[in-house]
Write a protein that holds these residues in place. Structure first.
Motif, PDB file in Angstrom:
ATOM      1  N   TRP A 220       0.844  -1.213   0.000  1.00  0.00           N
ATOM      2  CA  TRP A 220       0.000   0.000   0.000  1.00  0.00           C
ATOM      3  C   TRP A 220       0.875   1.259   0.000  1.00  0.00           C
ATOM      4  N   ARG A 221       1.923   1.229   0.807  1.00  0.00           N
ATOM      5  CA  ARG A 221       2.799   2.410   0.894  1.00  0.00           C
ATOM      6  C   ARG A 221       3.503   2.673  -0.434  1.00  0.00           C
ATOM      7  N   LEU A 222       3.946   1.600  -1.065  1.00  0.00           N
ATOM      8  CA  LEU A 222       4.611   1.771  -2.367  1.00  0.00           C
ATOM      9  C   LEU A 222       3.636   2.373  -3.380  1.00  0.00           C
ATOM     10  N   GLU A 223       2.401   1.841  -3.390  1.00  0.00           N
ATOM     11  CA  GLU A 223       1.391   2.374  -4.324  1.00  0.00           C
ATOM     12  C   GLU A 223       1.121   3.851  -4.045  1.00  0.00           C
ATOM     13  N   GLN A 224       1.015   4.186  -2.762  1.00  0.00           N
ATOM     14  CA  GLN A 224       0.766   5.576  -2.378  1.00  0.00           C
ATOM     15  C   GLN A 224       1.920   6.484  -2.819  1.00  0.00           C
ATOM     16  N   SER A 225       3.141   5.976  -2.640  1.00  0.00           N
ATOM     17  CA  SER A 225       4.319   6.747  -3.042  1.00  0.00           C
ATOM     18  C   SER A 225       4.292   7.024  -4.539  1.00  0.00           C
ATOM     19  N   ILE A 226       3.965   5.978  -5.286  1.00  0.00           N
ATOM     20  CA  ILE A 226       3.935   6.120  -6.744  1.00  0.00           C
ATOM     21  C   ILE A 226       2.849   7.130  -7.145  1.00  0.00           C
ATOM     22  N   GLU A 227       1.650   6.964  -6.585  1.00  0.00           N
ATOM     23  CA  GLU A 227       0.535   7.865  -6.886  1.00  0.00           C
ATOM     24  C   GLU A 227       0.878   9.321  -6.561  1.00  0.00           C
ATOM     25  N   ARG A 228       1.442   9.487  -5.360  1.00  0.00           N
ATOM     26  CA  ARG A 228       1.760  10.838  -4.873  1.00  0.00           C
ATOM     27  C   ARG A 228       2.827  11.485  -5.756  1.00  0.00           C
ATOM     28  N   THR A 229       3.831  10.707  -6.133  1.00  0.00           N
ATOM     29  CA  THR A 229       4.913  11.243  -6.968  1.00  0.00           C
ATOM     30  C   THR A 229       4.365  11.649  -8.341  1.00  0.00           C
ATOM     31  N   LYS A 230       3.482  10.777  -8.870  1.00  0.00           N
ATOM     32  CA  LYS A 230       2.882  11.039 -10.187  1.00  0.00           C
ATOM     33  C   LYS A 230       2.105  12.353 -10.148  1.00  0.00           C
ATOM     34  N   LYS A 231       1.374  12.564  -9.051  1.00  0.00           N
ATOM     35  CA  LYS A 231       0.513  13.737  -8.945  1.00  0.00           C
ATOM     36  C   LYS A 231       1.315  15.007  -8.625  1.00  0.00           C
ATOM     37  N   LEU A 232       2.209  14.912  -7.627  1.00  0.00           N
ATOM     38  CA  LEU A 232       2.886  16.132  -7.145  1.00  0.00           C
ATOM     39  C   LEU A 232       4.172  16.445  -7.896  1.00  0.00           C
ATOM     40  N   ARG A 233       4.884  15.383  -8.339  1.00  0.00           N
ATOM     41  CA  ARG A 233       6.173  15.613  -8.995  1.00  0.00           C
ATOM     42  C   ARG A 233       6.277  14.747 -10.245  1.00  0.00           C
ATOM     43  N   PRO A 234       5.500  15.098 -11.282  1.00  0.00           N
ATOM     44  CA  PRO A 234       5.531  14.278 -12.493  1.00  0.00           C
ATOM     45  C   PRO A 234       6.942  14.115 -13.073  1.00  0.00           C
ATOM     46  N   ASP A 235       7.805  15.104 -12.858  1.00  0.00           N
ATOM     47  CA  ASP A 235       9.185  15.006 -13.360  1.00  0.00           C
ATOM     48  C   ASP A 235       9.925  13.849 -12.677  1.00  0.00           C
ATOM     49  N   LEU A 236       9.742  13.744 -11.363  1.00  0.00           N
ATOM     50  CA  LEU A 236      10.392  12.655 -10.617  1.00  0.00           C
ATOM     51  C   LEU A 236       9.799  11.307 -11.020  1.00  0.00           C
ATOM     52  N   TYR A 237       8.471  11.306 -11.185  1.00  0.00           N
ATOM     53  CA  TYR A 237       7.774  10.073 -11.545  1.00  0.00           C
ATOM     54  C   TYR A 237       8.322   9.519 -12.863  1.00  0.00           C
ATOM     55  N   GLU A 238       8.538  10.397 -13.838  1.00  0.00           N
ATOM     56  CA  GLU A 238       9.062   9.960 -15.138  1.00  0.00           C
ATOM     57  C   GLU A 238      10.454   9.355 -14.967  1.00  0.00           C
ATOM     58  N   LYS A 239      11.246   9.971 -14.095  1.00  0.00           N
ATOM     59  CA  LYS A 239      12.604   9.489 -13.833  1.00  0.00           C
ATOM     60  C   LYS A 239      12.541   8.085 -13.214  1.00  0.00           C
ATOM     61  N   TRP A 240      11.624   7.930 -12.253  1.00  0.00           N
ATOM     62  CA  TRP A 240      11.462   6.649 -11.569  1.00  0.00           C
ATOM     63  C   TRP A 240      11.011   5.577 -12.563  1.00  0.00           C
ATOM     64  N   LYS A 241      10.020   5.941 -13.413  1.00  0.00           N
ATOM     65  CA  LYS A 241       9.468   4.985 -14.376  1.00  0.00           C
ATOM     66  C   LYS A 241      10.541   4.525 -15.350  1.00  0.00           C
ATOM     67  N   LEU A 242      11.343   5.490 -15.799  1.00  0.00           N
ATOM     68  CA  LEU A 242      12.412   5.169 -16.740  1.00  0.00           C
ATOM     69  C   LEU A 242      13.414   4.203 -16.098  1.00  0.00           C
ATOM     70  N   ARG A 243      13.674   4.433 -14.831  1.00  0.00           N
ATOM     71  CA  ARG A 243      14.626   3.573 -14.128  1.00  0.00           C
ATOM     72  C   ARG A 243      14.053   2.157 -13.956  1.00  0.00           C
ATOM     73  N   GLN A 244      12.753   2.079 -13.717  1.00  0.00           N
ATOM     74  CA  GLN A 244      12.099   0.770 -13.611  1.00  0.00           C
ATOM     75  C   GLN A 244      12.274   0.005 -14.917  1.00  0.00           C
ATOM     76  N   GLU A 245      12.076   0.750 -16.038  1.00  0.00           N
ATOM     77  CA  GLU A 245      12.142   0.098 -17.347  1.00  0.00           C
ATOM     78  C   GLU A 245      13.560  -0.316 -17.692  1.00  0.00           C
TER      79      GLU A 245
END
Ligand code: ADE
Length: 259
Positions: A220-245
């Protein structure tokens, strides 16, 4: 970690950094902070450290001589201390000198981690319209800013950096884990947190946090972190997603904030 802050306002720096968690870290000798007054090193008989700029323009500039002599004294003390610790052998590398300036690279958590590996760090705080370029060329290794806005001097930015580097030094935080689970760790923001009471102003703590099921709470915490990052810091979210890939990690949450 030993911080050496070259400044015209040593009291400001020491007052700001010697309370709370950093104050305790100093007492416990996990870090040391010295603020060295640049004015003490001027050769001007009236204690002057600044002068007009060549070519004209508004404002005064900090002169090279007092800044350079302050640096030399601090560097010599560090080198001497290291030689004592290393049985008289000089260490090869001089300490890094960080000039805090809006013209520098923007400070971030990665830089904090990198700086936290050093044994000594020298911060140079400018005032007025800045510092004579020649001394900067001579001594500065890193130009660092805390954001795209201008402050009246380098003291507050230096204090911000010292605070964020210090809390990464083992033992400074009570719980070393909190440095590994908080915002920006692995490019995600921290998940929402709750304390007692269970209901406050009609708002309930999410049920899952009361379940006692640690695996479910982590998920749940991981999902919340992902959601929150996507909403508040889309720039960070993109960085995280790219790293996942690219790195192919995180499928089971092991790359999340709570890993
Ligand atoms: N000095 C003045 N403004 C600054 C900033 N934004 N970052 C670092 N040093 C500064």
């Amino acid at each position: 970690m030993n911080f050496h802050i070259l400044t015209l306002f040593p009291e400001m720096v020491m007052q700001g950094l010697s309370t709370s968690i950093l104050g305790k870290a100093i007492e416990r000798k996990l870090i040391s902070i010295e603020a060295v007054n640049i004015r003490d090193y001027t050769t001007d008989k009236h204690g002057k450290v600044d002068d007009y700029t060549y070519g004209g323009g508004a404002g005064m500039l900090m002169q090279a001589q007092p800044v350079y002599d302050t640096y030399l004294a601090v560097n010599e003390a560090i080198t001497g201390k290291r030689a004592l610790e290393n049985n008289g052998e000089n260490s090869e590398r001089s300490p890094r000198v960080i000039y805090v300036t809006p013209q520098g690279r923007n400070f971030n958590q990665e830089m904090a981690k990198e700086f936290a590996k050093e044994e000594d760090l020298i911060f140079l705080c400018g005032h007025y319209e800045g510092i004579d370029e020649r001394v900067l060329e001579e001594i500065v290794t890193d130009y660092v800013s805390i954001g795209d806005y201008v402050l009246t001097g380098g003291e507050l930015p230096a204090m911000v950096m010292v605070d964020s580097i210090s809390r990464l030094i083992p033992g400074v935080l009570h719980n070393d884990e909190s440095a590994a689970t908080e915002s920006f760790h692995n490019d995600l923001l921290e998940y929402p947190q709750y304390s007692r009471p269970e209901v406050w102003q009609g708002k309930r703590v999410p049920e899952i946090l009361l379940s006692g099921d640690h695996a479910k709470v982590d998920k749940w915490r991981l999902e919340q972190s992902i959601e929150r990052t996507k909403k508040l810091r889309p720039d960070l979210y993109e960085k995280w997603k790219l790293r996942q890939e690219t790195e192919g990690i995180g499928k089971n949450g092991e790359n999340g904030v709570n890993s």
